[in-house]
Scaffold this motif. Structure first.
Motif, PDB file in Angstrom:
ATOM      1  N   ARG A 168      -9.523  -3.894 -25.115  1.00  0.00           N
ATOM      2  CA  ARG A 168      -8.073  -3.743 -25.215  1.00  0.00           C
ATOM      3  C   ARG A 168      -7.648  -2.286 -25.241  1.00  0.00           C
ATOM      4  O   ARG A 168      -6.572  -1.939 -24.769  1.00  0.00           O
ATOM      5  CB  ARG A 168      -7.550  -4.463 -26.464  1.00  0.00           C
ATOM      6  N   LEU A 169      -8.476  -1.412 -25.775  1.00  0.00           N
ATOM      7  CA  LEU A 169      -8.117  -0.001 -25.839  1.00  0.00           C
ATOM      8  C   LEU A 169      -8.015   0.619 -24.452  1.00  0.00           C
ATOM      9  O   LEU A 169      -7.343   1.631 -24.262  1.00  0.00           O
ATOM     10  CB  LEU A 169      -9.139   0.772 -26.668  1.00  0.00           C
ATOM     11  N   GLY A 170      -8.690   0.010 -23.469  1.00  0.00           N
ATOM     12  CA  GLY A 170      -8.640   0.534 -22.111  1.00  0.00           C
ATOM     13  C   GLY A 170      -7.263   0.471 -21.488  1.00  0.00           C
ATOM     14  O   GLY A 170      -6.995   1.161 -20.497  1.00  0.00           O
ATOM     15  N   ALA A 171      -6.365  -0.341 -22.060  1.00  0.00           N
ATOM     16  CA  ALA A 171      -5.007  -0.465 -21.519  1.00  0.00           C
ATOM     17  C   ALA A 171      -4.123   0.700 -21.945  1.00  0.00           C
ATOM     18  O   ALA A 171      -3.032   0.886 -21.402  1.00  0.00           O
ATOM     19  CB  ALA A 171      -4.378  -1.781 -21.984  1.00  0.00           C
ATOM     20  N   LEU A 172      -4.585   1.495 -22.904  1.00  0.00           N
ATOM     21  CA  LEU A 172      -3.765   2.594 -23.416  1.00  0.00           C
ATOM     22  C   LEU A 172      -3.912   3.843 -22.558  1.00  0.00           C
ATOM     23  O   LEU A 172      -4.993   4.157 -22.053  1.00  0.00           O
ATOM     24  CB  LEU A 172      -4.170   2.939 -24.851  1.00  0.00           C
ATOM     25  N   THR A 173      -2.813   4.583 -22.404  1.00  0.00           N
ATOM     26  CA  THR A 173      -2.889   5.892 -21.765  1.00  0.00           C
ATOM     27  C   THR A 173      -3.573   6.861 -22.728  1.00  0.00           C
ATOM     28  O   THR A 173      -3.783   6.555 -23.910  1.00  0.00           O
ATOM     29  CB  THR A 173      -1.490   6.434 -21.427  1.00  0.00           C
ATOM     30  N   GLU A 174      -3.888   8.057 -22.238  1.00  0.00           N
ATOM     31  CA  GLU A 174      -4.540   9.041 -23.097  1.00  0.00           C
ATOM     32  C   GLU A 174      -3.673   9.389 -24.300  1.00  0.00           C
ATOM     33  O   GLU A 174      -4.158   9.467 -25.433  1.00  0.00           O
ATOM     34  CB  GLU A 174      -4.864  10.306 -22.299  1.00  0.00           C
ATOM     35  N   VAL A 207       4.766   3.863 -30.208  1.00  0.00           N
ATOM     36  CA  VAL A 207       4.247   2.859 -31.151  1.00  0.00           C
ATOM     37  C   VAL A 207       4.506   1.453 -30.613  1.00  0.00           C
ATOM     38  O   VAL A 207       3.630   0.583 -30.645  1.00  0.00           O
ATOM     39  CB  VAL A 207       4.859   3.034 -32.553  1.00  0.00           C
ATOM     40  N   GLY A 208       5.713   1.226 -30.108  1.00  0.00           N
ATOM     41  CA  GLY A 208       6.051  -0.084 -29.560  1.00  0.00           C
ATOM     42  C   GLY A 208       5.166  -0.471 -28.391  1.00  0.00           C
ATOM     43  O   GLY A 208       4.715  -1.628 -28.284  1.00  0.00           O
ATOM     44  N   ARG A 209       4.905   0.485 -27.509  1.00  0.00           N
ATOM     45  CA  ARG A 209       4.045   0.194 -26.353  1.00  0.00           C
ATOM     46  C   ARG A 209       2.608  -0.080 -26.777  1.00  0.00           C
ATOM     47  O   ARG A 209       1.934  -0.958 -26.226  1.00  0.00           O
ATOM     48  CB  ARG A 209       4.088   1.371 -25.372  1.00  0.00           C
ATOM     49  N   ILE A 210       2.135   0.663 -27.758  1.00  0.00           N
ATOM     50  CA  ILE A 210       0.771   0.446 -28.254  1.00  0.00           C
ATOM     51  C   ILE A 210       0.633  -0.956 -28.832  1.00  0.00           C
ATOM     52  O   ILE A 210      -0.322  -1.677 -28.530  1.00  0.00           O
ATOM     53  CB  ILE A 210       0.419   1.512 -29.306  1.00  0.00           C
ATOM     54  N   LEU A 211       1.594  -1.349 -29.661  1.00  0.00           N
ATOM     55  CA  LEU A 211       1.541  -2.682 -30.257  1.00  0.00           C
ATOM     56  C   LEU A 211       1.578  -3.757 -29.177  1.00  0.00           C
ATOM     57  O   LEU A 211       0.842  -4.746 -29.241  1.00  0.00           O
ATOM     58  CB  LEU A 211       2.712  -2.869 -31.223  1.00  0.00           C
ATOM     59  N   ALA A 212       2.450  -3.567 -28.170  1.00  0.00           N
ATOM     60  CA  ALA A 212       2.574  -4.569 -27.104  1.00  0.00           C
ATOM     61  C   ALA A 212       1.292  -4.666 -26.287  1.00  0.00           C
ATOM     62  O   ALA A 212       0.810  -5.773 -25.987  1.00  0.00           O
ATOM     63  CB  ALA A 212       3.757  -4.214 -26.203  1.00  0.00           C
ATOM     64  N   LYS A 213       0.714  -3.528 -25.920  1.00  0.00           N
ATOM     65  CA  LYS A 213      -0.493  -3.545 -25.091  1.00  0.00           C
ATOM     66  C   LYS A 213      -1.692  -4.128 -25.826  1.00  0.00           C
ATOM     67  O   LYS A 213      -2.549  -4.783 -25.216  1.00  0.00           O
ATOM     68  CB  LYS A 213      -0.808  -2.119 -24.618  1.00  0.00           C
ATOM     69  N   LEU A 214      -1.756  -3.878 -27.129  1.00  0.00           N
ATOM     70  CA  LEU A 214      -2.897  -4.361 -27.900  1.00  0.00           C
ATOM     71  C   LEU A 214      -2.675  -5.745 -28.487  1.00  0.00           C
ATOM     72  O   LEU A 214      -3.584  -6.325 -29.063  1.00  0.00           O
ATOM     73  CB  LEU A 214      -3.221  -3.365 -29.021  1.00  0.00           C
ATOM     74  N   GLY A 215      -1.438  -6.257 -28.353  1.00  0.00           N
ATOM     75  CA  GLY A 215      -1.140  -7.575 -28.892  1.00  0.00           C
ATOM     76  C   GLY A 215      -1.182  -7.612 -30.402  1.00  0.00           C
ATOM     77  O   GLY A 215      -1.613  -8.607 -31.000  1.00  0.00           O
TER      78      GLY A 215
END
Length: 234
Positions: A168-174, A207-215
């Motif tokens: 799941r961490l792979g979905a995050l940008t740097e 923060v919102g994008r991180i929560l959404a991408k990681l579920g």
């Protein structure tokens, strides 16, 4: 069990949107005390009370409160199991665990079951109302630093890390990964802004994008995931 009367729309007579709250505790006197504090606030209304976990599960389904104050130590179905069932069936009803002792295992169990935070039963009224407003707005009412301390004490009870956690961490940008790790360190939004030279609104967007991408539900669960992956603590 008592249910408070409320308008169908959850609005005050002046049109202010109210946070609809359910109280769950097997001690009626404590529920009365919480009700008195909460109903002194214009934006709160207590829509239901339950004296057991089983009653809370049933009431949550019919009342659909915005926030639930949940005692953990009750006979029969305890608050942790009630939290687990309510969070699974009604994720929009956000739960705050009520506990007698700071950093106790019941509070951590409640977070794992889906609660958005925890409060001591002897918290000041201002702490109680602030926590409810934070949770109602989608935040967590327990700091990341406190969560990390709880993980240090009880982290061995977490499930083992699996491949899905890491992938799941792979979905995050740097930059999102940097913010993810900073949240896991315990940084608040203002501290994130200071570290990364970002405005408050930009921090909230990250923060919102991180929560959404990681579920993930909230930043507390960011800390739990980072801990499981061995990125903090241990």
């Amino acid at each position: 069990m008592t249910q408070a009367r409320t308008t169908p729309t959850g609005m005050t007579p002046t049109g202010m949107t109210q946070t609809r709250i359910m109280l769950v505790d097997d001690q009626a006197l404590l529920r009365t005390g919480f009700r008195m504090v909460l109903e002194a606030e214009d934006d709160f209304t207590v829509v239901a009370e339950a004296g057991s976990g089983a009653e809370a599960i049933t009431l949550a389904a019919s009342v659909l409160p915005d926030v639930i104050l949940m005692d953990v130590r009750m006979p029969g179905i305890d608050g942790i199991e009630a939290t687990r069932q309510i969070s699974a069936a009604h994720p929009d009803s956000r739960i705050i665990i009520l506990t007698t002792f700071d950093l106790d295992e019941y509070a951590f169990g409640g977070l794992r079951a889906g609660a958005r935070g925890f409060l001591l039963k002897d918290a000041q009224p201002s702490e109680l109302t602030a926590a409810i407003r934070a949770v109602a707005s989608g935040d967590a009412s327990v700091s990341s630093r406190v969560t990390r301390r709880m993980l240090e004490l009880f982290g061995s009870k977490l499930p083992a890390v699996d491949d899905d956690d890491a992938s799941r961490l792979g979905a995050l940008t740097e930059r999102e990964r940097e913010v993810f790790l900073a949240i896991a360190e315990g940084l608040s939004n203002p501290e994130l802004g200071e570290r990364f030279f970002l405005s408050e609104s930009t921090v909230k967007t990250h923060v919102g994008r991180i929560l959404a991408k990681l579920g993930l539900r909230d930043r507390v669960h960011v800390v739990i995931l980072a801990y499981r992956l061995g990125l903090v603590g241990r």
